[in-house]
Design a protein around this motif. Structure first.
Motif, PDB file in Angstrom:
ATOM      1  N   UNK A  22       0.831  -1.211   0.000  1.00 21.06           N
ATOM      2  CA  UNK A  22       0.000   0.000   0.000  1.00 21.06           C
ATOM      3  C   UNK A  22       0.859   1.252   0.000  1.00 21.06           C
ATOM      4  N   UNK A  23       1.932   1.223   0.780  1.00 22.33           N
ATOM      5  CA  UNK A  23       2.813   2.390   0.837  1.00 22.33           C
ATOM      6  C   UNK A  23       3.546   2.596  -0.483  1.00 22.33           C
ATOM      7  N   UNK A  24       4.064   1.520  -1.054  1.00 19.34           N
ATOM      8  CA  UNK A  24       4.849   1.636  -2.284  1.00 19.34           C
ATOM      9  C   UNK A  24       3.960   2.041  -3.464  1.00 19.34           C
ATOM     10  N   UNK A  25       2.737   1.506  -3.506  1.00 16.30           N
ATOM     11  CA  UNK A  25       1.835   1.798  -4.625  1.00 16.30           C
ATOM     12  C   UNK A  25       1.000   3.050  -4.398  1.00 16.30           C
ATOM     13  N   UNK A  26       1.017   3.563  -3.180  1.00 14.48           N
ATOM     14  CA  UNK A  26       0.298   4.785  -2.815  1.00 14.48           C
ATOM     15  C   UNK A  26      -1.192   4.672  -3.138  1.00 14.48           C
ATOM     16  N   UNK A  27      -1.803   3.603  -2.609  1.00 11.69           N
ATOM     17  CA  UNK A  27      -3.234   3.396  -2.812  1.00 11.69           C
ATOM     18  C   UNK A  27      -3.897   3.109  -1.469  1.00 11.69           C
ATOM     19  N   UNK A  28      -5.213   3.270  -1.437  1.00 13.48           N
ATOM     20  CA  UNK A  28      -5.989   2.974  -0.235  1.00 13.48           C
ATOM     21  C   UNK A  28      -6.144   1.471  -0.064  1.00 13.48           C
ATOM     22  N   UNK A  29      -6.401   1.058   1.167  1.00 15.89           N
ATOM     23  CA  UNK A  29      -6.552  -0.362   1.467  1.00 15.89           C
ATOM     24  C   UNK A  29      -7.716  -0.984   0.700  1.00 15.89           C
ATOM     25  N   UNK A  30      -8.774  -0.214   0.492  1.00 15.42           N
ATOM     26  CA  UNK A  30      -9.947  -0.754  -0.211  1.00 15.42           C
ATOM     27  C   UNK A  30      -9.673  -1.030  -1.683  1.00 15.42           C
ATOM     28  N   UNK A  31      -8.602  -0.418  -2.216  1.00 20.27           N
ATOM     29  CA  UNK A  31      -8.318  -0.498  -3.652  1.00 20.27           C
ATOM     30  C   UNK A  31      -7.394  -1.649  -4.018  1.00 20.27           C
ATOM     31  N   UNK A  32      -6.960  -2.444  -3.041  1.00 19.06           N
ATOM     32  CA  UNK A  32      -6.032  -3.539  -3.309  1.00 19.06           C
ATOM     33  C   UNK A  32      -6.609  -4.860  -2.822  1.00 19.06           C
ATOM     34  N   UNK A  33      -6.665  -5.832  -3.701  1.00 15.67           N
ATOM     35  CA  UNK A  33      -7.041  -7.189  -3.335  1.00 15.67           C
ATOM     36  C   UNK A  33      -5.926  -8.128  -3.776  1.00 15.67           C
TER      37      UNK A  33
END
Length: 463
Positions: free
Chosen positions: A91-102
Motif C-alpha cells: 500500500x505504501x509503495x503503490x500509494x493506494x488505499x486499502x480498499x483499492x487492493x485485493x
C-alpha cells in the motif's frame, strides 16, 4: 391492446482503462513445501508447472488511483501478521488505499507456504527470501499492468463447470459420527462459473478472468513437486487457445473440491485444469460481441413466423467503486498461542503436530480476544459486484448473495488479503467436521458474514 415488452437480462459490463500483466514466481527446487500433515517430505524436488502472479488494474474515467487485483498461484497465509506486513509495504509503495487492493491466492496446496521462517521447519530459511520474491513480483506485475493500460471493456457471463464436488462425506465406518473430507456423491455441488472477458476498444480479446469455487487439492501428500494444481493447466490451456492470459478468482469453496483428488499424479491436476478451461472457453463462446446486446428486431413471415434478433451497440457503464467494511465475528474459546505452541512441541504425531502448528499460527494472527473485526472488500464494476473476505466460506455464501441480487453479476472470492479460517453453516457445528474444529470462528459466523456482505453490496449499489 398495448404492445408487449420483451425483457432480456444481459450480463453487465464496465468500460474504463484496464491493464493486465503476468510475472513468473516459480520457486527453486529444494524450497520448503510441505502443506499436508500426512506428507513424508518437507522440500520440493521438482517443478510441475510454473507458478504465476497476475495483476489486473482498472481506472475509472479521470481517476488517478486504480483498483488493483493480484492473483497468485499460492496457497494461503499462515499468519495474518505476515500478510499485514506484506500488505502495508504494498500500500505504501503503490500509494493506494486499502480498499483499492485485493491480493488473492488460487489456494494450491503444492506451493511454498506464505509464512515467516520457522527454525522447526527444515529449509525454512528460504521462505523469507521467497516471500520477498513474491512482494517484488507484485510490484513488477502492477507496474507492468499500468504500462499496459488502455481503453477496454470488462464484461461477464455466467456458465457452469462440473469439476467441483461436495466434499463433506459421512464416515461409512460403523459407530462413528465423523465427517470425512472427501467426495460425497449423494450431495450436489455449486457448479456456477463466472467468466470475465477483457476486450480493447476494437473488440480484441486481451485477457480472461475465471471465477470458480473449488479447492485445488488434486495433488496431496504423495506429490513432491511445486505445482499450481488445476489453475495452472486452466491458465495454460486458455493461453494456448486464445493467446491471452487467464486470471483466477477462487470462489466460496469451503466444502467444494474435485471428486478425484489427493493424488501424486500431476496428469490428474492437468486434466482438471483443462476441464475448467474448456468450460470457461465454452462460456466465452456463448457471449455476445463486446459492447453489444441482442434486441428484438421484428417478425419475418416465412414457413413460420420468425422472431428476428440482431446485435445492437450498447454503451457500457464507466462506474468503478471500492468499499471496505467490517463485520464482528465471534471467536471460539481457544487456548492462547503460547499454550498451543507448548502442545505442539510436546506432540509426537507428525500429522497432529501440523494441525497444532496451523492453529497456533491462526491464534497469533487473530489475537486472544473473543471477537474479530473481519474486513469485507466490495468492488462495483458497472453493475457487476465483486465481494470477498479472508475466510474460507461455504458456497451457500455465493448462492445466497446471487439469489438476493439476481439482477447483478456477483463475483465471490475466498482467501483474499490474508487468511483466517473456515466459515461453515451454523447447523454443521454439531458435527465432527474438519472445517468446524479447525476454524477459530464460533457458530453463526457465516450467517453474520452473509448479512454483512449483502448490506455492503446494497450500500455500494445505492451510492
Amino acid at each position: 391492446m398495448s404492445e408487449r415488452t420483451i425483457e432480456v437480462r444481459t450480463e453487465s459490463a464496465f468500460q474504463g482503462q484496464i491493464g493486465v500483466a503476468t510475472v513468473d514466481i516459480t520457486p527453486p527446487v529444494g524450497i520448503y513445501a510441505r502443506n499436508w500433515g500426512a506428507a513424508k517430505h518437507d522440500v520440493a524436488d521438482s517443478i510441475h508447472r510454473r507458478l504465476t502472479l497476475n495483476a489486473l488494474v482498472m481506472y475509472a474515467a479521470g481517476a488517478e488511483q486504480p483498483l488493483i487485483f493480484l492473483d497468485a498461484d499460492l496457497g494461503w497465509w499462515r499468519s495474518l501478521l505476515t500478510f499485514n506486513r506484506f500488505q502495508a509495504r504494498l500500500l505504501e509503495e503503490l500509494e493506494i488505499d486499502e480498499s483499492a487492493l485485493i491480493f488473492g491466492v488460487s489456494h494450491t496446496h503444492a506451493s511454498p507456504p506464505l509464512t515467516d521462517p520457522d527454525p522447526d521447519l527444515p529449509a525454512s530459511e528460504s521462505l523469507a527470501e521467497y516471500l520477498e520474491t513474491v512482494y517484488q513480483a507484485s510490484l513488477v506485475a502492477v507496474r507492468e499492468a499500468i504500462k499496459n493500460v488502455g481503453k477496454a471493456v470488462l464484461d461477464w457471463k455466467t456458465g457452469h463447470c462440473q469439476l467441483a464436488s461436495m466434499r463433506d462425506l459421512p464416515d461409512p465406518a460403523p459407530r462413528t459420527e465423523r465427517i470425512l473430507c472427501g467426495w460425497n456423491p449423494s450431495e450436489p455441488a455449486d457448479d456456477t462459473l463466472v467468466v470475465g472477458r477483457i476486450s480493447d476498444g476494437e473488440g480484441n480479446l486481451k485477457a480472461v478472468i475465471v471465477n470458480y469455487a473449488c479447492h485445488p487439492t488434486t495433488l496431496a501428500w504423495e506429490n513432491t513437486a511445486i505445482s499450481p494444481d488445476f489453475p495452472g493447466a486452466m491458465r495454460d490451456t486458455i493461453q494456448e487457445t486464445l493467446g491471452v492470459p487467464a486470471l483466477f478468482m477462487q470462489g466460496a469453496s469451503g466444502e467444494l473440491s474435485p471428486r478425484y483428488q489427493y493424488v501424486g499424479d500431476t496428469d490428474v491436476a492437468d486434466r482438471h485444469g483443462r476441464q475448467l478451461a474448456y468450460a470457461a472457453l465454452a462460456t466465452l463462446e456463448d457471449m455476445e460481441p463486446p459492447m453489444t446486446c441482442l434486441e428484438f428486431e421484428g417478425v419475418m413471415e416465412s414457413g413460420a413466423p420468425l422472431a428476428v434478433w440482431r446485435h445492437e451497440p450498447v454503451e457500457p457503464s464507466s462506474l468503478l467503486k471500492a468499499l471496505e467494511v467490517k463485520v464482528e465475528l465471534p471467536l471460539k474459546d481457544w487456548p492462547s498461542a503460547e499454550e498451543l505452541e507448548r502442545l505442539r512441541q510436546e506432540c509426537p504425531d507428525r500429522a497432529l503436530e501440523e494441525r497444532l502448528r496451523r492453529r497456533r499460527n491462526i491464534r497469533r494472527g487473530i489475537g486472544d480476544g473473543t471477537t474479530l473485526d473481519l474486513p469485507i472488500w466490495v468492488w462495483r464494476m458497472g453493475d457487476t459486484v465483486l465481494v470477498g473476505s479472508r475466510t474460507e466460506a461455504y458456497s451457500i455464501l455465493q448462492r445466497e448473495l446471487r439469489k438476493r441480487f439476481p439482477e447483478r453479476t456477483i463475483v465471490c472470492l475466498n482467501l483474499i488479503n490474508g487468511t483466517t479460517g473456515y466459515l461453515a453453516p451454523a447447523e454443521l457445528y454439531d458435527l465432527d467436521l474438519y472445517q468446524v474444529w479447525q476454524t477459530p470462528f464460533e457458530r453463526g459466523g457465516l450467517e453474520i458474514l452473509i448479512k454483512g456482505m449483502a448490506d455492503a453490496i446494497g450500500q455500494i449499489i445505492a451510492e
